[in-house]
Design an enzyme around this catalytic site. Structure first.
Site, mmCIF file in Angstrom:
data_model
loop_
_atom_site.group_PDB
_atom_site.id
_atom_site.type_symbol
_atom_site.label_atom_id
_atom_site.label_comp_id
_atom_site.label_asym_id
_atom_site.label_seq_id
_atom_site.Cartn_x
_atom_site.Cartn_y
_atom_site.Cartn_z
ATOM 1 N N LYS A 31 8.419 5.494 27.959
ATOM 2 C CA LYS A 31 8.387 6.890 28.109
ATOM 3 C C LYS A 31 9.830 7.310 27.773
ATOM 4 O O LYS A 31 10.840 6.655 27.627
ATOM 5 C CB LYS A 31 7.947 7.207 29.575
ATOM 6 C CG LYS A 31 6.952 6.376 30.211
ATOM 7 C CD LYS A 31 5.547 6.986 29.458
ATOM 8 C CE LYS A 31 4.243 6.314 30.187
ATOM 9 N NZ LYS A 31 3.047 6.316 29.560
HETATM 10 C C1 LIG Z 1 1.848 5.961 30.895
HETATM 11 C C2 LIG Z 1 0.801 6.858 31.553
HETATM 12 C C3 LIG Z 1 0.395 6.541 32.794
HETATM 13 C C4 LIG Z 1 0.472 5.575 33.574
HETATM 14 O O1 LIG Z 1 1.831 4.983 33.763
HETATM 15 P P1 LIG Z 1 2.141 3.626 34.024
HETATM 16 O O2 LIG Z 1 3.531 3.416 34.500
HETATM 17 O O3 LIG Z 1 2.040 2.705 32.970
HETATM 18 O O4 LIG Z 1 0.975 3.036 35.196
HETATM 19 C C5 LIG Z 1 -0.560 7.553 32.993
HETATM 20 N N1 LIG Z 1 -0.837 8.732 32.116
HETATM 21 C C6 LIG Z 1 -0.261 8.871 31.303
HETATM 22 C C7 LIG Z 1 -0.637 10.247 30.270
HETATM 23 C C8 LIG Z 1 0.734 7.963 30.453
HETATM 24 O O5 LIG Z 1 1.100 8.174 29.171
#
Ligand SMILES: *Cc1c(COP(=O)(O)O)cnc(C)c1O
Length: 401
Positions: A186
């Site tokens: 992210k």
């Molecule tokens: C990455 C992501 C998640 C989930 O996050 P995790 O930390 O991998 O559980 C949820 N929603 C979106 C849109 C994402 O890109």
């Protein structure tokens, strides 16, 4: 020259001097759970987003589940979310026992379509989960009147939009409560899994913290059934160092997006992403749309360009959600997007010569004349950013979920 989809080692190199000594300290004191690093990160991130409270949790999926529970969503409630999202958004709704009600997205930006939300409301609807997908905020201005009219809670999925702004504030400060993810890929990523719940409401923050700690605010006093989902000190150290650089890194992503727009403008058949009026996009992903996407993707991959699809199957057509009973054709925009979208390399340290190489490879792949291409072409490019031109790090093993 190969171009990775994402270059996380470059981020690690930039923060190493700050992070490694603190990690060593944690190693020696073994103060892994809780502690001042976690509390400081929570304060700093709440300030950055512009909300009163940040509750660090184990990952983004847990964060959405905890936010839903704190907002009072209970089994049987209906929660509206876009068909075009990572499956975690729907999973969190299912895990609280609520029913994910999917709606189509707007063809312009592939974010939730407020008109579709309006049409999906029933007597059981309790919440809307806009997903600020790809790095820009969803059209909350269209959701606010709907939420007000039907007394619904807005719970943001801000996992892909750390730092993104709208005229109403930052992603994460646009609803009653929000969830974000610090998955390594992210914009603000940890050195493992992490996530956070964000809210201005002290009562909701308190509830969220309790759910994430076995339903407890005081040790061994359990007010409700919760679970264990914690942000740990190792992650907090990494996140504090990266938060200090987030605006700079997001600016670099914006520069890269502008450069792509120039480089790709004249490739016919390539549809470029757009930014909604008033939004400042943080370009978590750079998603183009192209005909014969699978062939183009295969040629890019064969050519050493790290491209990807986010996401190949809309939530309603996954096997996991077959029981919801949606058929092919239910959400035409999301379904069409799934066959055309292609995410190009995008990360803060993406160099100009890497982008020239991506544009060149894409032009050849789209025109289908890959085999005519003189092998020397890419080497004739001026090395505008030499630290990347000679040696490109191996493709990161951590993909964007
Ligand atoms: C990455 C992501 C998640 C989930 O996050 P995790 O930390 O991998 O559980 C949820 N929603 C979106 C849109 C994402 O890109």
């Amino acid at each position: 020259m190969n171009v990775p989809f994402l270059d996380l080692p470059a981020q690690q190199a930039e923060i190493a001097d700050e992070v490694l000594p603190r990690w060593r300290q944690l190693f020696e004191t073994a103060a892994f759970i809780g502690g001042p690093e976690v509390a400081s990160f929570e304060d700093e991130y709440a300030d950055y987003i512009g909300v009163g409270h940040c509750v660090g949790v184990g990952n983004g999926t847990d964060a959405i589940e905890i936010a839903l529970r704190a907002a009072g969503i209970v089994p049987g409630d209906e929660v509206i979310l876009p068909a075009n999202t990572f499956i975690a958004t729907a999973e969190a709704v299912s895990r609280v026992g609520a029913v994910p009600v999917l709606v189509d997205v707007d063809d312009e930006h592939l974010l939730i379509d407020p008109a579709a939300v309006d049409a999906a409301i029933t007597r059981r609807t309790r919440a809307i989960v806009p997903v600020h997908l790809f790095g820009q905020t969803a059209p909350v201005e269209g959701l606010y009147p709907i939420a007000q009219r039907h007394d619904l809670v807005i719970i943001e999925d801000a996992a892909q939009s750390q730092g993104a702004t709208s005229p109403f504030g930052r992603a994460g400060a646009l609803g009653t409560i929000a969830a974000t993810s610090f998955y390594p890929g992210k914009n603000l990523g940890a050195a493992g899994d992490g996530g956070a719940v964000l809210t201005d409401d002290g009562g909701l923050a308190d509830f969220a913290r309790s759910v994430s700690a076995h339903g407890s605010r005081t040790r061994y006093v359990h007010d409700r059934i919760g679970f264990n989902s914690r942000l740990d000190a190792i992650q907090a150290v990494e996140l504090r160092a990266k938060l200090r650089r987030l605006d700079k890194w997001n600016d670099l992503r914006r520069e890269a997006a502008h450069r792509y727009a120039e480089l790709l403008a004249d490739i016919s058949g390539v549809r470029l992403p757009t930014v909604r009026a008033g939004n400042s996009d943080v370009w978590h992903l750079y998603v183009i749309r192209v005909e014969q996407r699978d062939r183009v993707l295969a040629e890019l991959s064969a050519d050493g360009i790290g491209a990807a699809i986010h996401y190949p199957t809309p939530v309603h057509l996954t096997a996991a959600y077959a029981d919801l009973g949606y058929k092919t054709g239910a959400f035409p925009v999301a379904e069409s997007a799934a066959t055309h979208i292609l995410s190009l390399p995008m990360f803060p340290h993406l160099a100009e010569d890497q982008q020239l190489r991506v544009a060149d490879a894409l032009r050849h792949a789209v025109n289908g004349d890959q085999q005519d291409r003189p092998a020397a072409v890419v080497h004739d490019r001026p090395n505008t950013m030499s630290h990347h031109s000679s040696q490109v790090p191996a493709l990161s093993k951590v993909a964007v979920p």
